[in-house]
Design an enzyme around this catalytic site. Structure first.
Site, PDB file in Angstrom:
ATOM      1  N   GLU A  49     107.771 -17.678  11.602  1.00 12.06           N
ATOM      2  CA  GLU A  49     107.589 -16.261  11.947  1.00 12.06           C
ATOM      3  C   GLU A  49     107.026 -15.445  10.786  1.00 12.06           C
ATOM      4  OE1 GLU A  49     110.624 -13.999  13.905  1.00 12.06           O
ATOM      5  OE2 GLU A  49     110.853 -15.461  15.515  1.00 12.06           O
ATOM      6  N   HIS A 282     117.611 -13.996   9.891  1.00  9.95           N
ATOM      7  CA  HIS A 282     118.145 -15.346   9.718  1.00  9.95           C
ATOM      8  C   HIS A 282     118.504 -15.549   8.245  1.00  9.95           C
ATOM      9  CE1 HIS A 282     116.847 -17.443  13.583  1.00  9.95           C
ATOM     10  NE2 HIS A 282     116.361 -16.226  13.699  1.00  9.95           N
TER      11      HIS A 282
END
Length: 433
Positions: A49, A282
């Site tokens: 990402e 994350h």
């Protein structure tokens, strides 16, 4: 290569949450990530990402985040690559201190639904990237991936897609790692440790989980990679999981003459000690892997192979069943869209007749555009779900074949089995032991 050969490999993995226009403080986080990677000087940094997004001019695409990191990290990580896929990209990229010998990628056949625009996975084109490194005569296959997200654990409409992706990933690793000495997989699998896709991936490839293998772990509780302490994480989504969830992994195995172990594993813990804000929603994974010659001597019992096959057969059967449910659902939607398309065509034929007759021409012309839209839309849904059904059928057929061979191998027993019937996996495991 010397008999006492040993190699230390430091690896960094992170889903960077670099979604354009949606991710908070993206530019600042990318800058701080670059500073951290330069300071730590890992052997490999495998990222997911990293934003790829449209430039103001329609036909020009910007890779601002990747190019920024590439320029910033070039003194420490001279080799870098961005894996392009889908319409907006899944953001997979790698930075390496060592020369990259080979690069390829595989885009998953099933990637969600295009009409689920607010989820966006279909537009990203989730994929797995592979880079091959030669380190002191050792061949390392490093994989980076990002699987489809799980938006609802109670009603997971993407479960079959994620299981199919896990199987494709396992097959891709299985078929591309036959010449490798060490295999490394990092990424956001969007799978809990006991989820079907995760068990399928581990059982078929023989990969080991760094969190379960290491003796020196420092970081978030239970190795979770999405934790409630992280200010970017939705607290409502983590309500069922007070400690957080573990969906990001460092997985590894050694092949042929080598033995690999995880010396240390660290995670970030939801905040940065200096700035207070984390790199992403994350948590990052930082592993130190040790590779050496000659694994410890171990003489497996005669029934050991059969015992290992039992969980494999069980998970293969479970995956085969789940993909069958997904196929049934895909066929239902394709059938429904086919009926709607047929009704739309009948309506169009009726409107054409009314227009030709001149009776209610104005009304017929008014209904013409919506009818054409209905036929085109339903036709597109029909074609998509037929393609989905074929993708699920293909994965299910592969599973059925492997399951049949596994059952045959179990029936034959280890003494009469002429070759490793379960593919490279069993041979790898025997050699590692």
């Amino acid at each position: 290569m010397k008999p006492n050969f040993s190699l230390r490999l430091r690896v960094f993995s992170l889903n960077c949450w670099g979604i354009p226009y949606l991710s908070k403080h993206r530019a600042d986080r990318v800058k701080r990530l670059g500073d951290f990677l330069n300071m730590e000087s890992f052997d490999l940094a495998l990222l997911q990402e990293v934003g790829l997004y449209p430039h103001p001019f329609p036909q020009v695409w910007s890779e601002q985040d990747f190019q920024y990191l590439r320029q910033k990290l070039s003194p420490t990580y001279p080799a870098a690559h961005y894996f392009r896929s889908g319409i907006v990209g899944s953001g997979l990229c790698v930075f390496s201190k060592h020369p990259i010998q080979e690069i390829t990628q595989h885009i998953y056949t099933l990637n969600g639904y295009p009409y689920m625009i607010y989820h966006g996975d279909w537009f990203c084109g989730k994929a797995v990237g592979l880079l091959v490194l030669h380190l002191s005569g050792l061949v390392l296959n490093a994989y980076v991936t990002h699987l489809h997200a799980e938006y609802s654990r109670q009603k997971d409409i993407y479960l079959a897609h994620r299981v199919a992706q896990a199987w494709e990933l396992a097959q891709f690793i299985h078929h591309t790692s036959k010449k490798a000495d060490v295999v490394l997989l990092c990424g956001d699998l969007n799978l809990h440790p006991k989820d079907l896709g995760c068990r399928l991936l581990k059982e078929w490839t023989g990969l080991h989980d760094a969190y379960l293998e290491t003796r020196d772990f420092k970081g978030s509780e239970e190795g979770c990679t999405m934790v409630p302490q992280n200010c970017y994480v939705s607290q409502r989504e983590l309500e069922p999981f007070p400690s957080g969830i573990r969906i990001d992994y460092v997985l590894f195995k050694a092949v042929s003459r080598f033995y690999i172990s995880c010396k240390t594993l660290k995670t970030t813990t939801g905040h940065d000690h200096h700035s207070g804000t984390p790199f992403s929603d994350h948590e990052a994974l930082m592993a130190t892997l040790c590779v050496r010659h000659s694994p410890p001597q171990h003489n497996p019992s005669p029934t050991h192979g059969a015992e290992e096959r039992s969980p494999l057969i069980s998970v293969l059967r479970e995956a085969w069943t789940e993909l069958g449910l997904g196929m049934a659902q895909a066929h239902w939607w394709a059938t429904f869209a086919g009926y709607v398309t047929g009704l739309g065509l009948l309506l169009l034929a009726l409107l054409c007749a009314l227009t030709a007759g001149g009776g209610v021409r104005e009304i017929a012309l008014l209904l013409w555009a919506p009818s054409v839209g209905l036929v085109l839309g339903a036709g597109a849904v029909y074609l998509f779900h037929m393609q989905e059904a074929k993708g699920l059928y293909r994965a299910r057929a592969e599973l059925h074949h492997v399951l049949g061979r596994a059952r045959d191998a179990q029936d034959l027993g280890p003494e009469s089995q002429p070759a490793p019937l379960l593919g490279q996996q069993e041979g790898d495991r025997a050699e590692e032991q």
